[in-house]
Enzyme design. Structure first.
Site, mmCIF file in Angstrom:
data_model
loop_
_atom_site.group_PDB
_atom_site.id
_atom_site.type_symbol
_atom_site.label_atom_id
_atom_site.label_comp_id
_atom_site.label_asym_id
_atom_site.label_seq_id
_atom_site.Cartn_x
_atom_site.Cartn_y
_atom_site.Cartn_z
ATOM 1 N N TYR A 442 -30.200 -20.667 25.258
ATOM 2 C CA TYR A 442 -30.887 -19.526 24.181
ATOM 3 C C TYR A 442 -30.231 -18.315 23.939
ATOM 4 O O TYR A 442 -28.850 -18.295 24.579
ATOM 5 C CB TYR A 442 -32.267 -19.308 24.919
ATOM 6 C CG TYR A 442 -32.543 -18.384 26.040
ATOM 7 C CD1 TYR A 442 -31.453 -17.603 26.578
ATOM 8 C CD2 TYR A 442 -33.595 -18.196 26.901
ATOM 9 C CE1 TYR A 442 -31.653 -16.751 27.485
ATOM 10 C CE2 TYR A 442 -33.759 -17.368 27.785
ATOM 11 C CZ TYR A 442 -32.493 -16.381 27.952
ATOM 12 O OH TYR A 442 -32.956 -15.742 29.046
ATOM 13 N N GLU A 443 -30.609 -17.512 23.220
ATOM 14 C CA GLU A 443 -30.128 -16.217 22.728
ATOM 15 C C GLU A 443 -28.601 -16.740 21.957
ATOM 16 O O GLU A 443 -27.736 -15.882 22.263
ATOM 17 C CB GLU A 443 -29.763 -15.316 24.025
ATOM 18 C CG GLU A 443 -29.449 -14.015 23.807
ATOM 19 C CD GLU A 443 -30.627 -13.406 23.177
ATOM 20 O OE1 GLU A 443 -31.698 -13.355 23.690
ATOM 21 O OE2 GLU A 443 -30.697 -12.516 22.179
ATOM 22 N N GLY A 444 -28.547 -17.588 21.231
ATOM 23 C CA GLY A 444 -27.387 -18.111 20.462
ATOM 24 C C GLY A 444 -26.743 -19.095 21.481
ATOM 25 O O GLY A 444 -26.099 -18.635 22.251
#
Lengths: 600, 258
Positions: A442-444
């Site tokens: 997550y978060e890129g």
């Protein structure tokens, strides 16, 4: 269970001896602070991590977040954690007095995040998301939005979320379909769409949840340039601050995840009844830009989450290895000789050392980034601000991607130190591995971080950002060369630095000649090589400080020697790897590009 | 109403202790020091009295200048002010000397109530507060698990093996706190900032007018060793009489714990 989740002596070493955090107090924003307030905050954060977060770590995994078809309940222990953190001012310690904070450096906020994640990473999620939503409103929201939500978010009366992902839109954010149409009287927007994987998307911790949602207005341009940011409360808030009607935000389920089970990951439907009201933040179509402005620190924090878990796992492994008696020295021939603790076996010691190097190297890097961020906001010279900002831009993908991957590998080693016991859920390390996996996703996702590093950051401002970072690395290497015991280590790291520069120039030529796909096809390997340099540099920085203290005479010889040898170990094992990667890159390895999908 | 809390700076029990080269002391470099955990319960009790009865809470400690750090922690929990009896110029203190210093510092404070932890977790002596009470000539009760104030009388429960006493004492009096009486609060960040502005008065020990020989240690440390960490299991064979005899011999001669 370990007595220790992180080494506070190392943390004080990083804060004061390496990063000289106290020097920030010369700037007006931090002038009320002193070494004493910084230390008390750090010590209290550790106390909370150890006594409030950690005791329910395994309980969070077993109990998980629960969804009864209508509403979500967090693990029972989460309520007390939330209460302590909200009352203690831990949601936004760095924000201004006017906004309800105590104007601590963000370095202290980052450290608290690290420590809370050492204690219970699922629990810490709720805090970080609330800070994120409040920070968006503070930075880009109108006064009305700020008055309605900000203070309550920072005080923990409300919780917040960041809402991007949709069932069919994960990494490719620009393809999202949630729409916002202007209400008939024009005061607000009506939102309609489905969102998925929303951390903290629904729960029973607070009386209200404030969603920061990306959506597309009618007629907006396609792709990421047509996304706008909206504030969407779960319950509408009346002008006098009281809670009003339900805002047509429906929870349709929560994920059953591999780890991080105490963190409720919700699927949300906005506007099922056609009356989900949303308020625009800032200007139309600037939504993703707003999100991205906060992204650097958010990504540094993601790495920090991962390495927080790795720190706890390392201390589990260290304690286990010190007390677990198994086998004898390899040269011993007497089967009746007492068995030795496994830490005495070099292979186990190396596993511990590798974990320690990752934890201390990455933590050093994260706190360095936070310190750079603080400095950027403290100084007034625009050129210096730009230089500091570029450093942060360069290092962010390493923090997030290398931090999360190296943490996962580090926890794998922690399990290995435990032998069969590590594979058993009776010990916490198995859960730590499961909990940690998501941070590379997550978060890129980490692949995106690699593209960000090579595709955006390296060429940024004609390569100036890369040069700024290189200059910092060179400075540390030069300093280390002045100290005789560190000279060989400095030379080794310099050889990697030279190879990284060569490989970057080689790739740069490919990029300039338009071979973009080839330029980027090994971005992940490039990021790993780059990170080996970054972590070697950080550990060298620590070693330089340690060597100087030892040269001046110290009663803590073990501590400082440990720092120097940790740097030596990391470079010893990773510099050759980095150099080999650089050679692979300059040899134009391109199988990934040429291998046709039908050949699988 | 004035409540004085006696606190002590001790090494964190999670620290790894090392015996110094002299074999008689602990290496303090790099050691983390904290407020003795039982003292935190005493601070919490005092702050609750501040909240319920408007008491003024003064924290008092004797120790080196670094002791201010733990006084500051108590201030961050909510105490009003602190006093440090600076013992930097004195030699090693034992309970006797520390108690005399604290009693002398308390003499003109006009405390209605003195509270302290039941023992400090470094030397576990559990003597100083009781000695202070005796020196001041006030009643005291130790190891309390409940405290209730009614006018100028305090009703407390005192823990004993397998049961408890309920006692009533007229104030001024001194009490030592046991775990379970309350849950000490954590300093909040706003209170950490407020604590910075609160006063810590430093009193050099010499100013208290005590004769040096009244403070000097009556016992000397001959040697200090760490407990052995190896886990050893040994089964003693034989009939009961033989086994008891052998057990005593092992404990006395080999393990040297008797």
């Amino acid at each position: 269970m370990p007595d220790k989740l992180a080494d506070m002596r190392t943390i004080k070493f990083l804060l004061h001896e390496v990063l000289k955090l106290e020097e920030l107090t010369q700037y007006p924003y931090y002038e009320d602070h002193s070494r004493e307030t910084l230390d008390m905050a750090a010590d209290t954060a550790y106390q909370l991590a150890h006594e409030v977060f950690w005791p329910s770590y395994q309980e969070f995994d077993q109990e998980g977040a629960q969804f009864d078809g209508h509403k979500v309940a967090v693990p029972k222990a989460m309520h007390e954690i939330w209460k302590q953190c909200a009352e203690g001012g831990w949601i936004g310690p760095n924000v201004s007095y006017d906004d309800g904070g105590q104007q601590f450096p963000i370095t202290i906020h980052a450290l608290a995040c690290f420590l809370f994640n050492c204690g219970n990473t699922a629990a810490a999620m709720y805090l970080g998301l609330t800070y994120g939503a409040a920070h968006l409103i503070k930075t880009f929201g109108s006064k009305e939005l700020q008055d309605l939500y900000m203070a309550k978010l920072f005080a923990g009366q409300y919780a917040g979320t960041m809402v991007l992902t949709e069932p069919d839109t994960g990494t490719s954010v620009g393809d999202m379909t949630t729409t916002a149409s202007k209400s008939p009287d024009g005061d607000y927007y009506l939102l309609r769409g489905n969102k998925r994987f929303i951390s903290g998307g629904d729960h029973d911790l607070t009386e209200n949840i404030i969603h920061a949602v990306l959506a597309r207005t009618e007629g907006a341009p396609p792709g990421i340039k047509g996304l706008s940011l909206f504030i969407v409360p779960k319950y509408r808030v009346n002008g006098d601050g009281s809670i009003g009607e339900w805002n047509d935000v429906t929870t349709t389920g929560i994920e059953h995840k591999m780890g991080l089970k105490g963190s409720a990951t919700a699927s949300l439907t906005f506007g099922d009844k056609g009356d989900c009201r949303a308020w625009l933040v800032g200007e139309l179509n600037h939504g993703l830009r707003y999100m991205f402005e906060l992204m650097n620190m958010a990504r540094v924090f993601t790495g920090m989450q991962a390495v927080g878990v790795a720190s706890a796992a390392y201390h589990c492994a260290l304690e286990y290895s010190r007390t677990r008696l198994q086998g004898r020295d390899i040269t011993s021939r007497d089967p009746l000789e007492p068995q030795i603790p496994i830490i005495q076996h070099p292979d186990v010691r190396l596993m511990l050392l590798k974990q320690r190097a990752v934890v201390e190297g990455c933590l050093g890097l994260f706190l360095y980034c936070a310190r750079v961020h603080d400095q950027e906001h403290a100084v007034t010279d625009p050129e210096e601000q730009q230089r500091l900002h570029m450093l942060l831009e360069m290092l962010t993908p390493c923090c997030k991607a290398y931090g999360s991957d190296a943490a996962f590998e580090s926890i794998r080693l922690a399990i290995q130190c435990h032998g069969g016991s590590g594979y058993s859920e009776e010990y916490p390390v198995a859960q730590m591995l499961r909990d940690c996996k998501v941070f590379s996703i997550y978060e890129g996702a980490n692949g995106i971080q690699a593209l960000d590093l090579l595709g955006r950051k390296v060429p940024m401002k004609g390569g100036m950002a890369l040069q700024a970072l290189n200059a910092e690395v060179s400075k540390t290497i030069a300093e280390a060369k002045e100290l005789a015991p560190l000279k060989d280590l400095a030379d080794k790291i310099e050889s990697l630095q030279n190879e990284v520069v060569q490989a970057t120039m080689h790739l740069g030529m490919l990029g300039l000649s338009g071979k973009v796909n080839q330029y980027l096809c090994n971005a992940t390997a490039y990021l790993e090589m780059f990170s080996h340099l970054a972590i070697s540099w950080q550990l060298l920085m620590q070693a330089v400080v340690a060597q100087k203290v030892l040269d001046a005479g110290s009663t803590e010889e073990n501590f400082y020697r440990g720092k120097i040898e940790t740097a030596r170990c990391y470079a010893g094992y990773n510099v050759p790897h980095g150099i080999a990667t650089a050679q692979m890159l300059t040899a134009d390895e391109r199988t990934a590009l040429d291998f046709k999908p039908e050949w699988f | 109403m004035k409540v004085v809390v006696l606190i002590k700076r001790v090494p964190d029990t999670a620290s790894e202790l090392q015996v110094a080269a002299d074999g008689k002391s602990v290496v303090t470099g790099g050691l983390k020091f904290v407020m003795s955990p039982y003292d935190e319960h005493a601070v919490e009790l005092a702050i609750q009295l501040k909240e319920s009865h408007g008491a003024e809470v003064v924290v008092l400690s004797a120790g080196p200048p670094e002791t201010k750090e733990i006084i500051r922690s108590a201030l961050a929990m909510g105490a009003d002010s602190g006093i440090l009896v600076d013992t930097a110029q004195l030699g090693a203190l034992t309970c006797r000397g520390t108690a005399r210093l604290l009693a002398a510092a308390l003499a003109d404070l006009g405390a209605d109530l003195v509270v302290a932890g039941k023992q400090a977790v470094d030397d576990d002596a559990a003597q100083v507060p009781e000695r202070v009470a005796e020196l001041l000539g006030i009643p005291h009760a130790s190891v309390i698990t409940r405290f209730e104030l009614s006018g100028t009388t305090a009703s407390v429960d005192r823990e004993i093996e397998g049961g408890q006493y309920t006692l009533e004492l007229p104030l001024p009096a001194l009490f030592t706190t046991q775990k379970g009486i309350n849950t000490p609060r954590y300093p909040t960040l706003p209170n950490i900032m407020k604590a910075k502005k609160k006063e810590i008065r430093e009193v050099p020990a010499a100013q208290l007018g005590l004769a040096a020989d009244s403070l000097s240690a009556q016992a000397t440390t001959e040697a200090m060793t760490l407990p052995r960490q190896q886990r050893l299991c040994r089964v003693i064979e034989g009939d009961n009489a033989q086994r008891v005899k052998e057990l005593v011999r092992v404990l006395h001669m080999e393990e040297k714990v008797l």
